[in-house]
Design an enzyme around this catalytic site. Structure first.
Site, PDB file in Angstrom:
ATOM      1  N   LYS A 103       0.804  -1.425  -0.048  1.00  0.00           N
ATOM      2  CA  LYS A 103      -0.088   0.078  -0.051  1.00  0.00           C
ATOM      3  C   LYS A 103       0.806   1.221   0.074  1.00  0.00           C
ATOM      4  O   LYS A 103       2.062   1.268   0.297  1.00  0.00           O
ATOM      5  CB  LYS A 103      -0.964  -0.040   1.327  1.00  0.00           C
ATOM      6  CG  LYS A 103      -0.369  -0.095   2.567  1.00  0.00           C
ATOM      7  CD  LYS A 103      -1.142  -0.406   3.444  1.00  0.00           C
ATOM      8  CE  LYS A 103      -0.333  -0.449   5.025  1.00  0.00           C
ATOM      9  NZ  LYS A 103      -1.111  -0.789   6.371  1.00  0.00           N
ATOM     10  N   TYR A 156      13.725  31.510   6.445  1.00  0.00           N
ATOM     11  CA  TYR A 156      12.454  32.174   7.012  1.00  0.00           C
ATOM     12  C   TYR A 156      12.518  32.507   8.201  1.00  0.00           C
ATOM     13  O   TYR A 156      13.062  31.618   9.082  1.00  0.00           O
ATOM     14  CB  TYR A 156      11.426  31.475   6.342  1.00  0.00           C
ATOM     15  CG  TYR A 156      10.848  31.745   4.873  1.00  0.00           C
ATOM     16  CD1 TYR A 156      10.405  32.678   4.395  1.00  0.00           C
ATOM     17  CD2 TYR A 156      11.240  30.458   4.288  1.00  0.00           C
ATOM     18  CE1 TYR A 156      10.516  32.941   3.026  1.00  0.00           C
ATOM     19  CE2 TYR A 156      10.705  30.458   2.744  1.00  0.00           C
ATOM     20  CZ  TYR A 156      10.372  31.687   2.340  1.00  0.00           C
ATOM     21  OH  TYR A 156      10.117  31.557   1.005  1.00  0.00           O
TER      22      TYR A 156
HETATM   23  C1  LIG Z   1      -0.341  -1.480   6.890  1.00  0.00           C
HETATM   24  C2  LIG Z   1      -1.074  -2.873   7.391  1.00  0.00           C
HETATM   25  C3  LIG Z   1      -0.005  -4.112   7.377  1.00  0.00           C
HETATM   26  C4  LIG Z   1       1.487  -3.781   7.400  1.00  0.00           C
HETATM   27  O1  LIG Z   1       2.109  -2.937   8.366  1.00  0.00           O
HETATM   28  P1  LIG Z   1       3.666  -2.946   8.973  1.00  0.00           P
HETATM   29  O2  LIG Z   1       3.623  -2.311   9.985  1.00  0.00           O
HETATM   30  O3  LIG Z   1       4.048  -1.746   7.885  1.00  0.00           O
HETATM   31  O4  LIG Z   1       4.145  -4.103   8.860  1.00  0.00           O
HETATM   32  C5  LIG Z   1      -0.421  -5.225   7.710  1.00  0.00           C
HETATM   33  N1  LIG Z   1      -1.675  -5.502   7.874  1.00  0.00           N
HETATM   34  C6  LIG Z   1      -2.509  -4.287   8.037  1.00  0.00           C
HETATM   35  C7  LIG Z   1      -4.159  -4.742   8.070  1.00  0.00           C
HETATM   36  C8  LIG Z   1      -2.276  -3.214   7.582  1.00  0.00           C
HETATM   37  O5  LIG Z   1      -3.160  -2.103   7.495  1.00  0.00           O
END
Ligand SMILES: *Cc1c(COP(=O)(O)O)cnc(C)c1O
Length: 392
Positions: free
Chosen positions: A55, A275
């Protein structure tokens, strides 16, 4: 190439990004390290299967190249957050198993099925929509069931699971290919929430049709076999982030961000930089101006601190660290290079902003956030450079 760029074999420029001569910031993705991290996690999880969470544009590394490298390393099951990411991934990997963690969007079941995406169903409404599509099409479409074991985000409540046990026909003709839950505190291995959640998971799983089970994210995968079940779902660890803040990181860095020095200037003692004139030179100083800023995901909260008691944001130039001084602006940061040898830093020299000297975890700590946010906030106007990876 600058001497402090990593030596990656078979490096190639992403055709979708501008060439490196016309961008002051370069993002390098070490796909070989990504594959190595995948193999490390797979070995830890065996005999459970190791999926890849991709993702957020594969945590900023680029969905298509990251997914191709993971596939070549043997990864066959992928998790995305939203179906649009699943769409992109399907075009890249026609044979992959793809789960959508965000569940089934209303009215979208037909589109998921057309792309062969598997929703992670987390409510009776989602289950009803998927079952209806199975009925209409006369197919046993696969989907995961998400049971909530305490994080209280997505997933069926224990009551809803009990209802499903009493009314198994609600699942219709769908094939439950996975039962999923998510840990709230896996990055704190001693938190009793972990034990409570796996116990709840076991209870709820036993009320559902038999199917492979999955609860572990990256820290869950590292926390041992009690969390592995049939499939682990690491994300951040694949991309080199430390699954546990404050412990040695067993993963290899994957993402390298370099900024080009646009100018080096000398300023007198007492002059201010940037800034708000928040930083003032306490001696005659040399300042390097680097062409990357918050538009590039280099957070404004990384601005140089005037409070000397706090840890300063650093970049790595020509073999040495230099502190960020003054405010991070949209397109530029300023660093104090007074202590670096005079001729090592020039216009055109590359500074490591994220890499193996300045890690993504360092940057996250300095910014007051987590490596996930640093990686997924990386900008889009870089040249992108991808290393070669091992084909199976
Ligand atoms: C994002 C996510 C993962 C992966 O998590 P990490 O901490 O990046 O390993 C696994 N399961 C779900 C449901 C997630 O939303």
């Amino acid at each position: 190439m600058e001497q402090n760029l990593p030596s990656l074999s078979g490096v190639d420029w992403s055709p979708d990004a501008p060439p490196p001569t016309v961008t002051p910031a370069v993002l390098t993705v070490d796909l070989m390290a990504l594959q190595e991290n995948y193999r490390t996690l797979r070995k830890m999880a065996a005999p459970a299967e190791c999926a890849g969470v991709v993702k957020g544009d594969a945590y900023g590394t680029g969905l298509a190249p990251a997914a191709r490298a993971l596939w070549a390393a043997g990864c066959r099951v992928f998790f995305v957050a939203v179906p649009a990411e699943g769409h992109t991934l399907r075009l890249t990997l026609p044979e992959a198993v793809i789960y959508v963690l965000g569940g089934l969007l209303p009215g979208a079941a037909r589109d998921y099925a057309a792309l062969d995406l598997r929703p992670v169903l987390g409510s009776p409404e989602e289950i009803a929509e998927w079952a209806a599509l199975c009925r209409e099409e006369g197919r046993h479409l696969p989907a995961a069931l998400h049971v909530d074991t305490g994080i209280n985000r997505l997933g069926l409540t224990p009551k809803q699971v009990e209802w499903l046990t009493a009314n198994p026909r609600d699942l219709g003709d769908m094939r439950v290919s996975l039962i999923v839950s998510h840990l709230a505190c896996a990055d704190e291995p001693n938190n009793e929430m972990n034990r409570i959640q796996t116990e709840t998971f076991d209870t709820l799983r036993n009320l559902l049709p038999p199917a492979p089970a999955s609860i572990a994210n990256s820290p869950g995968t590292l926390n041992g076999p009690a969390y592995h079940y049939d499939l682990v779902r690491p994300g951040i660890a694949l991309y080199g982030g430390n699954p546990f803040a404050g412990r040695a990181n067993p993963m290899k860095p994957v993402t390298y961000l370099y900024g080009t020095i646009l100018q080096v200037r000398s300023i007198p003692c007492g002059a201010s930089v940037g800034y708000g004139a928040t930083w003032r030179a306490r001696r005659d100083s040399r300042i390097a101006v680097i062409g990357a800023g918050y538009r590039d995901g280099y957070f404004r909260s990384l601005s140089g601190r005037s409070d000397r008691s706090e840890e300063h944001t650093q970049v790595y130039i020509a073999g040495q660290f230099a502190p960020v001084v003054g405010r991070v602006s949209m397109d530029m940061i300023t660093v104090d290079i007074t202590d670096l040898p005079g001729d090592t830093v020039r216009r055109g020299t590359k500074a490591e902003l994220i890499g193996n000297h300045v890690t993504v975890d360092d940057v996250a700590r300095w910014a007051g956030t987590i490596p996930y946010e640093v990686l997924t906030s990386l900008g889009s106007r870089y040249a992108r450079l991808y290393s070669a990876y091992e084909e199976n």
